[in-house]
Design a protein around this motif. Structure first.
Motif, PDB file in Angstrom:
ATOM      1  N   UNK A  41       0.854  -1.190   0.000  1.00  0.00           N
ATOM      2  CA  UNK A  41       0.000   0.000   0.000  1.00  0.00           C
ATOM      3  C   UNK A  41       0.890   1.240   0.000  1.00  0.00           C
ATOM      4  N   UNK A  42       0.858   1.972  -1.093  1.00  0.00           N
ATOM      5  CA  UNK A  42       1.670   3.174  -1.240  1.00  0.00           C
ATOM      6  C   UNK A  42       0.809   4.394  -0.950  1.00  0.00           C
ATOM      7  N   UNK A  43       1.236   5.202   0.019  1.00  0.00           N
ATOM      8  CA  UNK A  43       0.449   6.341   0.487  1.00  0.00           C
ATOM      9  C   UNK A  43       1.270   7.615   0.339  1.00  0.00           C
ATOM     10  N   UNK A  44       0.623   8.683  -0.091  1.00  0.00           N
ATOM     11  CA  UNK A  44       1.275   9.977  -0.150  1.00  0.00           C
ATOM     12  C   UNK A  44       0.258  11.074   0.120  1.00  0.00           C
ATOM     13  N   UNK A  45       0.753  12.207   0.592  1.00  0.00           N
ATOM     14  CA  UNK A  45      -0.123  13.341   0.862  1.00  0.00           C
ATOM     15  C   UNK A  45      -0.573  13.969  -0.447  1.00  0.00           C
ATOM     16  N   UNK A  65       0.806  -4.194  -7.005  1.00  0.00           N
ATOM     17  CA  UNK A  65       1.374  -5.530  -7.173  1.00  0.00           C
ATOM     18  C   UNK A  65       2.258  -5.483  -8.406  1.00  0.00           C
ATOM     19  N   UNK A  66       3.565  -5.347  -8.205  1.00  0.00           N
ATOM     20  CA  UNK A  66       4.462  -5.167  -9.333  1.00  0.00           C
ATOM     21  C   UNK A  66       4.216  -3.824 -10.004  1.00  0.00           C
ATOM     22  N   UNK A  67       3.877  -3.860 -11.280  1.00  0.00           N
ATOM     23  CA  UNK A  67       3.588  -2.636 -12.025  1.00  0.00           C
ATOM     24  C   UNK A  67       2.094  -2.340 -12.093  1.00  0.00           C
ATOM     25  N   UNK A  68       1.281  -3.105 -11.393  1.00  0.00           N
ATOM     26  CA  UNK A  68      -0.166  -2.967 -11.499  1.00  0.00           C
ATOM     27  C   UNK A  68      -0.756  -2.354 -10.240  1.00  0.00           C
ATOM     28  N   UNK A  69      -1.696  -1.447 -10.429  1.00  0.00           N
ATOM     29  CA  UNK A  69      -2.478  -0.881  -9.332  1.00  0.00           C
ATOM     30  C   UNK A  69      -3.763  -1.687  -9.207  1.00  0.00           C
ATOM     31  N   UNK A  70      -3.967  -2.322  -8.067  1.00  0.00           N
ATOM     32  CA  UNK A  70      -5.132  -3.175  -7.869  1.00  0.00           C
ATOM     33  C   UNK A  70      -6.315  -2.410  -7.288  1.00  0.00           C
ATOM     34  N   UNK A 200      -7.352 -14.213   9.159  1.00  0.00           N
ATOM     35  CA  UNK A 200      -7.401 -15.351   8.254  1.00  0.00           C
ATOM     36  C   UNK A 200      -8.809 -15.640   7.739  1.00  0.00           C
ATOM     37  N   UNK A 201      -9.845 -15.197   8.478  1.00  0.00           N
ATOM     38  CA  UNK A 201     -11.212 -15.484   8.054  1.00  0.00           C
ATOM     39  C   UNK A 201     -11.753 -14.478   7.062  1.00  0.00           C
ATOM     40  N   UNK A 202     -10.974 -13.431   6.744  1.00  0.00           N
ATOM     41  CA  UNK A 202     -11.436 -12.400   5.830  1.00  0.00           C
ATOM     42  C   UNK A 202     -11.557 -12.970   4.428  1.00  0.00           C
ATOM     43  N   UNK A 203     -12.659 -12.677   3.762  1.00  0.00           N
ATOM     44  CA  UNK A 203     -12.891 -13.137   2.389  1.00  0.00           C
ATOM     45  C   UNK A 203     -12.631 -11.983   1.446  1.00  0.00           C
ATOM     46  N   UNK A 204     -11.840 -12.208   0.418  1.00  0.00           N
ATOM     47  CA  UNK A 204     -11.577 -11.190  -0.592  1.00  0.00           C
ATOM     48  C   UNK A 204     -12.127 -11.663  -1.923  1.00  0.00           C
ATOM     49  N   UNK A 205     -12.483 -10.706  -2.756  1.00  0.00           N
ATOM     50  CA  UNK A 205     -12.942 -11.032  -4.097  1.00  0.00           C
ATOM     51  C   UNK A 205     -11.794 -10.903  -5.076  1.00  0.00           C
ATOM     52  N   UNK A 206     -11.728 -11.792  -6.086  1.00  0.00           N
ATOM     53  CA  UNK A 206     -10.653 -11.667  -7.076  1.00  0.00           C
ATOM     54  C   UNK A 206     -10.823 -10.394  -7.878  1.00  0.00           C
ATOM     55  N   UNK A 207      -9.725  -9.744  -8.144  1.00  0.00           N
ATOM     56  CA  UNK A 207      -9.757  -8.473  -8.853  1.00  0.00           C
ATOM     57  C   UNK A 207      -9.197  -8.622 -10.255  1.00  0.00           C
ATOM     58  N   UNK A 208      -9.629  -7.732 -11.115  1.00  0.00           N
ATOM     59  CA  UNK A 208      -9.032  -7.644 -12.431  1.00  0.00           C
ATOM     60  C   UNK A 208      -7.626  -7.101 -12.263  1.00  0.00           C
ATOM     61  N   UNK A 209      -6.624  -7.797 -12.751  1.00  0.00           N
ATOM     62  CA  UNK A 209      -5.237  -7.369 -12.593  1.00  0.00           C
ATOM     63  C   UNK A 209      -4.868  -6.388 -13.689  1.00  0.00           C
ATOM     64  N   UNK A 210      -5.365  -5.178 -13.545  1.00  0.00           N
ATOM     65  CA  UNK A 210      -5.079  -4.162 -14.534  1.00  0.00           C
ATOM     66  C   UNK A 210      -4.832  -2.840 -13.857  1.00  0.00           C
ATOM     67  N   UNK A 211      -4.237  -1.883 -14.548  1.00  0.00           N
ATOM     68  CA  UNK A 211      -3.934  -0.589 -13.940  1.00  0.00           C
ATOM     69  C   UNK A 211      -5.194   0.184 -13.632  1.00  0.00           C
ATOM     70  N   UNK A 212      -5.138   0.952 -12.563  1.00  0.00           N
ATOM     71  CA  UNK A 212      -6.259   1.796 -12.156  1.00  0.00           C
ATOM     72  C   UNK A 212      -5.994   3.214 -12.604  1.00  0.00           C
ATOM     73  N   UNK A 213      -7.062   3.941 -12.885  1.00  0.00           N
ATOM     74  CA  UNK A 213      -6.925   5.370 -13.139  1.00  0.00           C
ATOM     75  C   UNK A 213      -6.956   6.098 -11.821  1.00  0.00           C
ATOM     76  N   UNK A 214      -6.044   6.997 -11.593  1.00  0.00           N
ATOM     77  CA  UNK A 214      -5.986   7.710 -10.304  1.00  0.00           C
ATOM     78  C   UNK A 214      -6.671   9.049 -10.405  1.00  0.00           C
TER      79      UNK A 214
END
Length: 214
Positions: A41-45, A65-70, A200-214
């Protein structure tokens, strides 16, 4: 309500409160800036909104994740020394979180409720006390035609929410813990595995591994 003050640039270059800002607000911002987060998680002001409260500080973040924004998002800390009737307190946290999803997941009728419980669960998971929570969960799908028909359909989930963090010693809420909970939400929306054994009990949904628009 007083007119919002113009925030001064500071050590992080954006919106850091100067010495004229009230001590509780400066302490809350300092706690945000000192928080250590998981490396994905990359955070900036970023520049805060100017007319929501007399004082404001904002952060933007991306789950990488690597070069991708999830997933990406924005968290704004608002402060009104006089208090605010709608907030039931002097501080308020406002957020926008968004991520792309696999198209078939966008049709799940339970998806909005699940995403909202991710937010409340992230706060409760860190033992945080808060009030006056409210928000929206929006899902949208895009389908491409004509010259754009080669593009795959895209679906996005967006969470907009705000809540009042309960104040502690000196009238200052535990903003570091609230930031941690918010980053937990971002990571979960982004499809990252839980950060610790207690999650450990948290359920996550699979995401599209593609760049996000900021």
């Amino acid at each position: 309500m007083d007119e919002p003050k113009d925030d001064k640039d500071g050590a992080d270059g954006v919106g850091y409160p100067d010495s004229t800002a009230p001590l509780p607000f400066r302490a809350a911002v300092d706690a945000l800036r000192a928080t250590r987060l998981r490396p994905q998680v990359e955070v900036e002001a970023t520049r805060p909104p100017q007319r929501l409260a007399p004082y404001a500080y904002a952060l933007e973040a991306a789950v990488v994740d690597g070069d991708e924004d999830l997933a990406d998002g924005r968290l704004v800390l608002l402060y009104d020394p006089a208090g605010h009737d709608a907030w039931q307190g002097a501080f308020r946290l406002v957020t926008l979180v968004r991520a792309e999803l696999e198209p078939e997941l966008a049709t799940d009728p339970l998806l909005p409720e699940v995403c909202w419980t991710w937010l409340t669960g992230a706060l409760q998971g860190r033992g945080l006390s808060y009030g006056e929570a409210g928000g929206t969960v929006t899902r949208a799908s895009s389908h491409y035609f004509g010259g754009l028909s080669a593009r795959p359909a895209a679906s996005q989930i967006e969470i907009r929410a705000s809540w009042t963090p309960r104040e502690g010693l000196g009238g200052v809420p535990d903003t570091a813990a609230h930031l941690g909970a918010w980053c937990d939400l971002l990571a979960q929306v982004g499809g990252l595995p839980p950060a610790g054994p207690g999650d450990a009990s948290v359920v996550t949904l699979p995401q599209r591994r593609g760049p996000q628009s900021r």
